[in-house]
Design a protein around this motif. Structure first.
Motif, PDB file in Angstrom:
ATOM      1  N   PHE A  26       0.797  -1.215   0.000  1.00  0.00           N
ATOM      2  CA  PHE A  26       0.000   0.000   0.000  1.00  0.00           C
ATOM      3  C   PHE A  26       0.835   1.273   0.000  1.00  0.00           C
ATOM      4  N   HIS A  27       2.159   1.140  -0.130  1.00  0.00           N
ATOM      5  CA  HIS A  27       3.011   2.331  -0.201  1.00  0.00           C
ATOM      6  C   HIS A  27       2.611   3.167  -1.418  1.00  0.00           C
ATOM      7  N   GLY A  28       2.334   4.419  -1.191  1.00  0.00           N
ATOM      8  CA  GLY A  28       1.925   5.315  -2.263  1.00  0.00           C
ATOM      9  C   GLY A  28       0.453   5.265  -2.592  1.00  0.00           C
ATOM     10  N   SER A  29      -0.302   4.386  -1.938  1.00  0.00           N
ATOM     11  CA  SER A  29      -1.729   4.235  -2.216  1.00  0.00           C
ATOM     12  C   SER A  29      -2.560   5.188  -1.360  1.00  0.00           C
ATOM     13  N   THR A  30      -3.703   5.563  -1.903  1.00  0.00           N
ATOM     14  CA  THR A  30      -4.637   6.418  -1.173  1.00  0.00           C
ATOM     15  C   THR A  30      -5.666   5.558  -0.446  1.00  0.00           C
ATOM     16  N   ILE A  31      -5.890   5.868   0.816  1.00  0.00           N
ATOM     17  CA  ILE A  31      -6.900   5.184   1.620  1.00  0.00           C
ATOM     18  C   ILE A  31      -7.823   6.251   2.185  1.00  0.00           C
ATOM     19  N   VAL A  32      -9.095   6.204   1.798  1.00  0.00           N
ATOM     20  CA  VAL A  32     -10.079   7.172   2.260  1.00  0.00           C
ATOM     21  C   VAL A  32     -10.778   6.598   3.485  1.00  0.00           C
ATOM     22  N   ILE A  33     -10.807   7.358   4.554  1.00  0.00           N
ATOM     23  CA  ILE A  33     -11.338   6.891   5.835  1.00  0.00           C
ATOM     24  C   ILE A  33     -12.492   7.787   6.246  1.00  0.00           C
ATOM     25  N   LYS A  34     -13.664   7.194   6.447  1.00  0.00           N
ATOM     26  CA  LYS A  34     -14.779   7.932   7.051  1.00  0.00           C
ATOM     27  C   LYS A  34     -14.668   7.770   8.559  1.00  0.00           C
ATOM     28  N   TYR A  35     -14.489   8.893   9.241  1.00  0.00           N
ATOM     29  CA  TYR A  35     -14.264   8.923  10.683  1.00  0.00           C
ATOM     30  C   TYR A  35     -15.542   9.370  11.366  1.00  0.00           C
ATOM     31  N   GLY A  36     -16.095   8.483  12.205  1.00  0.00           N
ATOM     32  CA  GLY A  36     -17.328   8.834  12.896  1.00  0.00           C
ATOM     33  C   GLY A  36     -17.589   7.890  14.052  1.00  0.00           C
ATOM     34  N   GLY A  37     -18.776   7.999  14.636  1.00  0.00           N
ATOM     35  CA  GLY A  37     -19.172   7.107  15.714  1.00  0.00           C
ATOM     36  C   GLY A  37     -18.415   7.372  17.001  1.00  0.00           C
ATOM     37  N   ASN A  38     -18.318   6.327  17.828  1.00  0.00           N
ATOM     38  CA  ASN A  38     -17.704   6.460  19.143  1.00  0.00           C
ATOM     39  C   ASN A  38     -16.223   6.815  19.063  1.00  0.00           C
ATOM     40  N   ALA A  39     -15.584   6.474  17.941  1.00  0.00           N
ATOM     41  CA  ALA A  39     -14.167   6.816  17.767  1.00  0.00           C
ATOM     42  C   ALA A  39     -13.943   8.324  17.763  1.00  0.00           C
ATOM     43  N   MET A  40     -15.004   9.100  17.498  1.00  0.00           N
ATOM     44  CA  MET A  40     -14.901  10.555  17.514  1.00  0.00           C
ATOM     45  C   MET A  40     -15.250  11.150  18.869  1.00  0.00           C
ATOM     46  N   VAL A  41     -15.708  10.310  19.791  1.00  0.00           N
ATOM     47  CA  VAL A  41     -16.201  10.805  21.077  1.00  0.00           C
ATOM     48  C   VAL A  41     -15.299  10.380  22.232  1.00  0.00           C
ATOM     49  N   ASP A  42     -14.906   9.104  22.256  1.00  0.00           N
ATOM     50  CA  ASP A  42     -14.089   8.561  23.330  1.00  0.00           C
ATOM     51  C   ASP A  42     -12.666   9.125  23.230  1.00  0.00           C
ATOM     52  N   GLU A  43     -12.168   9.681  24.322  1.00  0.00           N
ATOM     53  CA  GLU A  43     -10.872  10.363  24.279  1.00  0.00           C
ATOM     54  C   GLU A  43      -9.729   9.418  23.914  1.00  0.00           C
ATOM     55  N   GLY A  44      -9.723   8.216  24.487  1.00  0.00           N
ATOM     56  CA  GLY A  44      -8.665   7.260  24.167  1.00  0.00           C
ATOM     57  C   GLY A  44      -8.697   6.832  22.720  1.00  0.00           C
ATOM     58  N   LEU A  45      -9.898   6.604  22.176  1.00  0.00           N
ATOM     59  CA  LEU A  45     -10.025   6.195  20.779  1.00  0.00           C
ATOM     60  C   LEU A  45      -9.637   7.324  19.828  1.00  0.00           C
ATOM     61  N   LYS A  46      -9.925   8.552  20.207  1.00  0.00           N
ATOM     62  CA  LYS A  46      -9.511   9.690  19.384  1.00  0.00           C
ATOM     63  C   LYS A  46      -7.993   9.746  19.265  1.00  0.00           C
ATOM     64  N   GLU A  47      -7.317   9.499  20.382  1.00  0.00           N
ATOM     65  CA  GLU A  47      -5.856   9.517  20.362  1.00  0.00           C
ATOM     66  C   GLU A  47      -5.296   8.383  19.506  1.00  0.00           C
ATOM     67  N   SER A  48      -5.850   7.169  19.654  1.00  0.00           N
ATOM     68  CA  SER A  48      -5.330   6.032  18.888  1.00  0.00           C
ATOM     69  C   SER A  48      -5.613   6.199  17.400  1.00  0.00           C
ATOM     70  N   PHE A  49      -6.769   6.779  17.050  1.00  0.00           N
ATOM     71  CA  PHE A  49      -7.068   7.060  15.636  1.00  0.00           C
ATOM     72  C   PHE A  49      -6.035   8.010  15.058  1.00  0.00           C
ATOM     73  N   ALA A  50      -5.731   9.083  15.774  1.00  0.00           N
ATOM     74  CA  ALA A  50      -4.760  10.061  15.277  1.00  0.00           C
ATOM     75  C   ALA A  50      -3.384   9.431  15.096  1.00  0.00           C
ATOM     76  N   ARG A  51      -2.974   8.595  16.035  1.00  0.00           N
ATOM     77  CA  ARG A  51      -1.670   7.931  15.906  1.00  0.00           C
ATOM     78  C   ARG A  51      -1.664   6.983  14.708  1.00  0.00           C
ATOM     79  N   ASP A  52      -2.769   6.263  14.503  1.00  0.00           N
ATOM     80  CA  ASP A  52      -2.852   5.335  13.370  1.00  0.00           C
ATOM     81  C   ASP A  52      -2.706   6.062  12.041  1.00  0.00           C
ATOM     82  N   VAL A  53      -3.440   7.165  11.895  1.00  0.00           N
ATOM     83  CA  VAL A  53      -3.400   7.913  10.635  1.00  0.00           C
ATOM     84  C   VAL A  53      -2.023   8.513  10.404  1.00  0.00           C
ATOM     85  N   ALA A  54      -1.433   9.070  11.448  1.00  0.00           N
ATOM     86  CA  ALA A  54      -0.084   9.644  11.313  1.00  0.00           C
ATOM     87  C   ALA A  54       0.927   8.577  10.904  1.00  0.00           C
ATOM     88  N   LEU A  55       0.818   7.387  11.483  1.00  0.00           N
ATOM     89  CA  LEU A  55       1.731   6.301  11.135  1.00  0.00           C
ATOM     90  C   LEU A  55       1.536   5.869   9.682  1.00  0.00           C
TER      91      LEU A  55
END
Length: 304
Positions: A26-55
């Motif tokens: 997947f190097h160089g590939s585009t991945i479109v992510i719809k971000y919603g639900g509890n992952a946008m509300v729970d503080e721990g999940l928000k942090e892990s989502f941000a780390r995942d995307v940055a990585l």
């Protein structure tokens, strides 16, 4: 063994080896992510989502985020003393309500996501679908069957829209400049009016226009399950159609599944419905064999 993680060095090596072919693929590939639900509300999940995307960006992928914000909009309207009316599952949106929707989506929610990504090493840039002519919209036609009438009743839900066209050039420019686009799902109508659009549908159409490798929808359910609660994955269109016909896929899962089917029919390699309540759900889905949700395949072969 690490006291913090519980992993031995051998465990860590196995995880990295499992991830390696996916990083290559997947190097160089585009991945479109719809971000919603509890992952946008729970503080721990928000942090892990941000780390995942940055990585993902750091290892050479091009993540593009389209976010929702329905609960945040509802809370803001409530705090302002405004009642919310829903018709056929759609929030009735007059001009005053649309101002609040745009303020919450394009302002508060979008900026919070950008801040999180930047804090975890990403270079995120917030966009509205109105920026750079990204999303052209038209009014969503909502109908309701009336047994006593010759034709369905047409319902007016105001400034709720659907995608007319997408010009992905501003997103592509950001991708090539090492930035992570974060997009609020509003668009511009033919008379310059602003429309609120379902984020799943925006993400799906954008994935098609960008020639994305994957569409990933974060939800508050494990994915598609059979009658015994077993997770179903690796599905093709025929299998999905069969599960719709027998009622396995029903209710609120139907529009998400249809979005995935439309997206892979439009050339995207695969679409994923994953459980955003799982810590680091994105990394687990993209970089491991087992994943954490339902994968719907397109026609092209390759590593999922």
């Amino acid at each position: 063994m690490s006291e913090q993680t519980g992993y031995t060095p051998a465990d860590t090596a196995h995880i990295l080896n499992e991830a390696l072919p996916y990083i290559r693929r997947f190097h160089g590939s585009t991945i479109v992510i719809k971000y919603g639900g509890n992952a946008m509300v729970d503080e721990g999940l928000k942090e892990s989502f941000a780390r995942d995307v940055a990585l993902m960006k750091l290892v050479g992928m091009n993540p593009v985020i389209v976010h929702g914000g329905g609960p945040q909009i509802g809370k803001t309207l409530e705090e302002m003393g405004r009642e919310t009316e829903f018709v056929a599952g759609q929030r009735v949106t007059d001009a005053d309500t649309m101002e609040v929707v745009e303020m919450v989506l394009g302002g508060r929610v979008n900026k919070e996501i950008v801040h999180l990504l930047n804090r975890h090493g990403g270079k995120a840039v917030g966009l509205s679908g109105k920026d750079g002519g990204l999303i052209s919209a038209r009014k969503l036609q909502v109908t309701r069957e009336d047994p006593g009438a010759d034709a369905p009743e047409i319902l007016d839900v105001g400034l709720v829209g659907e995608v007319e066209a997408i010009d992905p050039s501003v997103v592509q420019t950001l991708d090539t400049g090492s930035f992570i686009p974060v997009i609020a799902p509003v668009g511009t109508g033919p008379e310059g009016e602003t429309y609120n659009i379902n984020a799943d549908l925006v993400a799906g159409r954008l994935a098609e226009e960008l020639g994305a490798e994957k569409l990933v929808l974060l939800t508050d359910v494990p994915g598609i399950e059979d009658g015994k609660g077993n997770l179903l994955t690796g599905l093709n269109r025929e299998q999905v159609d069969a599960y719709i016909d027998d009622g396995t896929i029903a209710g609120g899962m139907l529009p998400k599944v249809q979005c995935c089917l439309d997206t892979v029919a439009g050339g995207v390699h695969s679409a994923h419905i994953i459980d955003g309540r799982v810590d680091h759900a994105l990394l687990l889905e993209v970089f491991t064999d087992a994943g954490v949700g339902t994968l719907i395949r397109g026609e092209a072969p390759g590593i999922e």
